[in-house]
Design a protein around this motif. Structure first.
Motif, PDB file in Angstrom:
ATOM      1  N   VAL A 312      10.414   5.136   1.855  1.00 18.43           N
ATOM      2  CA  VAL A 312       9.036   4.794   1.483  1.00 18.43           C
ATOM      3  C   VAL A 312       8.998   3.441   0.776  1.00 18.43           C
ATOM      4  N   ARG A 313       9.974   3.197  -0.093  1.00 21.44           N
ATOM      5  CA  ARG A 313      10.028   1.901  -0.793  1.00 21.44           C
ATOM      6  C   ARG A 313      10.338   0.766   0.174  1.00 21.44           C
ATOM      7  N   ASP A 314      11.258   1.014   1.107  1.00 16.72           N
ATOM      8  CA  ASP A 314      11.690  -0.039   2.027  1.00 16.72           C
ATOM      9  C   ASP A 314      10.596  -0.435   3.010  1.00 16.72           C
ATOM     10  N   ILE A 315      10.002   0.532   3.648  1.00 20.37           N
ATOM     11  CA  ILE A 315       9.075   0.255   4.750  1.00 20.37           C
ATOM     12  C   ILE A 315       7.688  -0.107   4.249  1.00 20.37           C
ATOM     13  N   ARG A 316       7.304   0.445   3.104  1.00 18.88           N
ATOM     14  CA  ARG A 316       5.980   0.147   2.541  1.00 18.88           C
ATOM     15  C   ARG A 316       4.879   0.416   3.569  1.00 18.88           C
ATOM     16  N   ARG A 355       3.678   9.967  -5.148  1.00 19.50           N
ATOM     17  CA  ARG A 355       3.539   9.013  -6.265  1.00 19.50           C
ATOM     18  C   ARG A 355       4.069   7.641  -5.854  1.00 19.50           C
ATOM     19  N   LEU A 356       5.192   7.638  -5.148  1.00 24.23           N
ATOM     20  CA  LEU A 356       5.735   6.365  -4.672  1.00 24.23           C
ATOM     21  C   LEU A 356       4.757   5.690  -3.715  1.00 24.23           C
ATOM     22  N   GLN A 357       4.187   6.478  -2.808  1.00 27.18           N
ATOM     23  CA  GLN A 357       3.250   5.913  -1.843  1.00 27.18           C
ATOM     24  C   GLN A 357       1.977   5.422  -2.516  1.00 27.18           C
ATOM     25  N   GLN A 358       1.565   6.111  -3.550  1.00 27.93           N
ATOM     26  CA  GLN A 358       0.363   5.692  -4.278  1.00 27.93           C
ATOM     27  C   GLN A 358       0.535   4.282  -4.821  1.00 27.93           C
ATOM     28  N   GLN A 359       1.700   3.999  -5.362  1.00 29.99           N
ATOM     29  CA  GLN A 359       1.963   2.661  -5.884  1.00 29.99           C
ATOM     30  C   GLN A 359       1.979   1.628  -4.759  1.00 29.99           C
ATOM     31  N   VAL A 360       2.639   1.976  -3.646  1.00 30.72           N
ATOM     32  CA  VAL A 360       2.695   1.067  -2.497  1.00 30.72           C
ATOM     33  C   VAL A 360       1.291   0.782  -1.968  1.00 30.72           C
ATOM     34  N   ALA A 361       0.495   1.840  -1.803  1.00 36.26           N
ATOM     35  CA  ALA A 361      -0.854   1.682  -1.253  1.00 36.26           C
ATOM     36  C   ALA A 361      -1.727   0.810  -2.145  1.00 36.26           C
ATOM     37  N   THR A 362      -1.586   0.983  -3.450  1.00 38.14           N
ATOM     38  CA  THR A 362      -2.365   0.174  -4.393  1.00 38.14           C
ATOM     39  C   THR A 362      -1.997  -1.303  -4.264  1.00 38.14           C
ATOM     40  N   GLU A 363      -0.711  -1.584  -4.193  1.00 39.72           N
ATOM     41  CA  GLU A 363      -0.260  -2.973  -4.074  1.00 39.72           C
ATOM     42  C   GLU A 363      -0.733  -3.600  -2.766  1.00 39.72           C
ATOM     43  N   GLU A 423      -6.868   2.060  -5.439  1.00 37.43           N
ATOM     44  CA  GLU A 423      -5.815   2.749  -4.690  1.00 37.43           C
ATOM     45  C   GLU A 423      -6.258   3.106  -3.272  1.00 37.43           C
ATOM     46  N   PHE A 424      -7.472   3.649  -3.140  1.00 36.12           N
ATOM     47  CA  PHE A 424      -7.918   4.128  -1.837  1.00 36.12           C
ATOM     48  C   PHE A 424      -9.143   3.413  -1.300  1.00 36.12           C
TER      49      PHE A 424
END
Length: 432
Positions: A312-316, A355-363, A423-424
């Motif tokens: 999840v971190r790598d592909i974003r 939670r990890l995806q939430q951070q990615v999506a926000t960024e 975020e969304f």
């Protein structure tokens, strides 16, 4: 209770929704008034189109049927019919346990309902339907069934082997929908990438998308539910060359660790998955990828979960959902594995990944601030017009909230400057 009125309730996926819309059109052709998911059920006939994929969906369907069964006992509705995936899968059990239902139909024999009511099935209207979505977009089903053998999935048990809908039939349906004002098509199937192998002995999705793209009036085509193994790479050329094919791909990946991909019977490994996603991003610059991941499959270790988190971190992924494994009767997993991971652990893993995806999506959303994007208007609310970009599918993806400085028209496209991101959701205003 209103005579000659049918209320149709759809549970589950957009593929079910297409079936409901086709059934509604047949009822209308037979002189009925048909409503979809009404706020108040008043029809003399009620039809529930059920989902049977996983436990939560099954429970929702059963609760709805039981509730309507009570309404029937009280004389609030006349006749109650059930169709769809749940009754396809558990027909005999449901017939015994819920006698209040007048008749159960499966996923594919719902046309018999009309015959049982003494009404005609109009073959000439087979691809026609009552659109229940906003009139500017529609779901376009290009196939039924699935030939994959994923360990956890009950879909092949319910729907059987893959059956592509002929290209000519799909093109005619799109032309008819465009004539009704539809501009945007969400192309759906349990597995888009298998399309054509049964009919044409080749992967024909790229050609189909080109043919849809050529139809005047088709403004956006969005692709849902691709499978990573045997991916039709010519599709990337089509996406890159055609302006009306959205830079968006929904590709369900489920997991990334090699032990889990093998246990899930996914026919792909970690290295090939990374290579596939890299190639997609290289060949279609700016593409937004949506995926679905699973946690809690039998055999999943903490190390597997950490590999998934790093993925999840790598592909974003621009868009991502996740769900916990459900031990479904009749699946490979059910027959060969024990459901050894407890519900609390599954939930913890699910929350961790999300939670990890939430951070990615926000960024990723923040990166859109200051950009000018093409937006279609879905609806008007009290404070904002609500729209979507080409990167956003209805109901599952972020929306664009547009200030009401200028009157806008539902279903029209506008250039919108993004001024704020959450975020969304995105916020913006119309360019003059």
């Amino acid at each position: 209770m209103r005579k000659n009125k049918v209320d149709i309730i759809t549970l589950g996926c957009s593929k079910n929704l297409v079936d409901s819309e086709q059934l509604m059109r047949q009822f209308v052709a037979n002189g009925y008034t048909a409503e979809h998911d009404p706020s108040k059920i008043t029809g003399e006939i009620v039809v529930v189109n059920t989902c049977g994929f996983i436990g939560d969906a099954q429970e929702e369907s059963i609760n709805m049927i039981l509730e309507l069964g009570e309404a029937k006992k009280k004389g609030q509705i006349g006749r109650l019919y059930v169709m769809g995936c749940l009754s396809e899968r558990f027909l005999s059990d449901l017939q015994q346990e819920i006698p209040e239902v007048d008749k159960f139909y499966g996923k594919f024999n719902w046309k018999e309902l009309l015959t049982d009511l003494g009404k005609a099935y109009h073959q000439e209207l087979a691809t026609d339907r009552v659109i229940t979505t906003p009139q500017h977009y529609a779901y376009l089903k290009i196939g039924e069934g699935c030939n994959r053998t994923c360990s956890y999935c009950s879909i092949p048990i319910i729907t059987g082997r893959y059956q592509s809908i002929p290209m000519e039939t799909i093109v005619e349906e799109v032309q008819a929908l465009v004539a009704k004002g539809v501009k945007e098509f969400q192309v759906i199937a349990q597995d888009l990438t298998y399309y054509g192998l049964d009919l044409y002995k080749r992967l024909a999705l790229p050609e189909l998308v080109e043919r849809i793209s050529d139809i005047p009036g088709v403004e956006w085509i969005r692709l849902h539910y691709a499978y990573p193994a045997r991916f039709p790479f010519d599709l990337l050329r089509v996406m890159r060359e055609r302006d009306n094919v959205c830079n968006y791909l929904d590709i369900a990946l489920q997991h990334i660790s090699d032990p889990m991909l093998k246990k899930m019977r996914r026919n792909i490994n970690k290295e090939a998955t990374y290579q596939l996603l890299q190639r997609i991003r290289e060949e279609v610059p700016g593409i937004h990828l949506r995926t679905t991941l699973m946690v809690g499959h039998p055999g999943e270790t903490e190390q597997d979960v950490e590999e998934l988190a790093q993925f999840v971190r790598d592909i974003r992924f621009e868009r991502m959902g996740a769900f916990a494994y459900s031990h479904e009767q009749g699946t490979w997993s059910y027959e060969n594995y024990s459901d050894e991971i407890g519900p609390d652990t599954k939930q913890e893993r699910l929350e961790y990944i999300m939670r990890l995806q939430q951070q990615v999506a926000t960024e990723i959303n923040q990166e859109k601030v200051g950009k000018i994007l093409k937006v279609i208007i879905d609806r008007e609310e009290e404070a904002y017009y609500i729209g979507r970009t080409e990167y956003d599918s209805p109901e599952v993806d972020p929306e664009v909230l547009i200030s009401k400085e200028t009157p806008l028209t539902q279903g029209n496209f506008y250039q919108v400057k993004i001024t704020q991101a959450e975020e969304f959701d995105l916020y913006g205003h119309i360019l003059a």
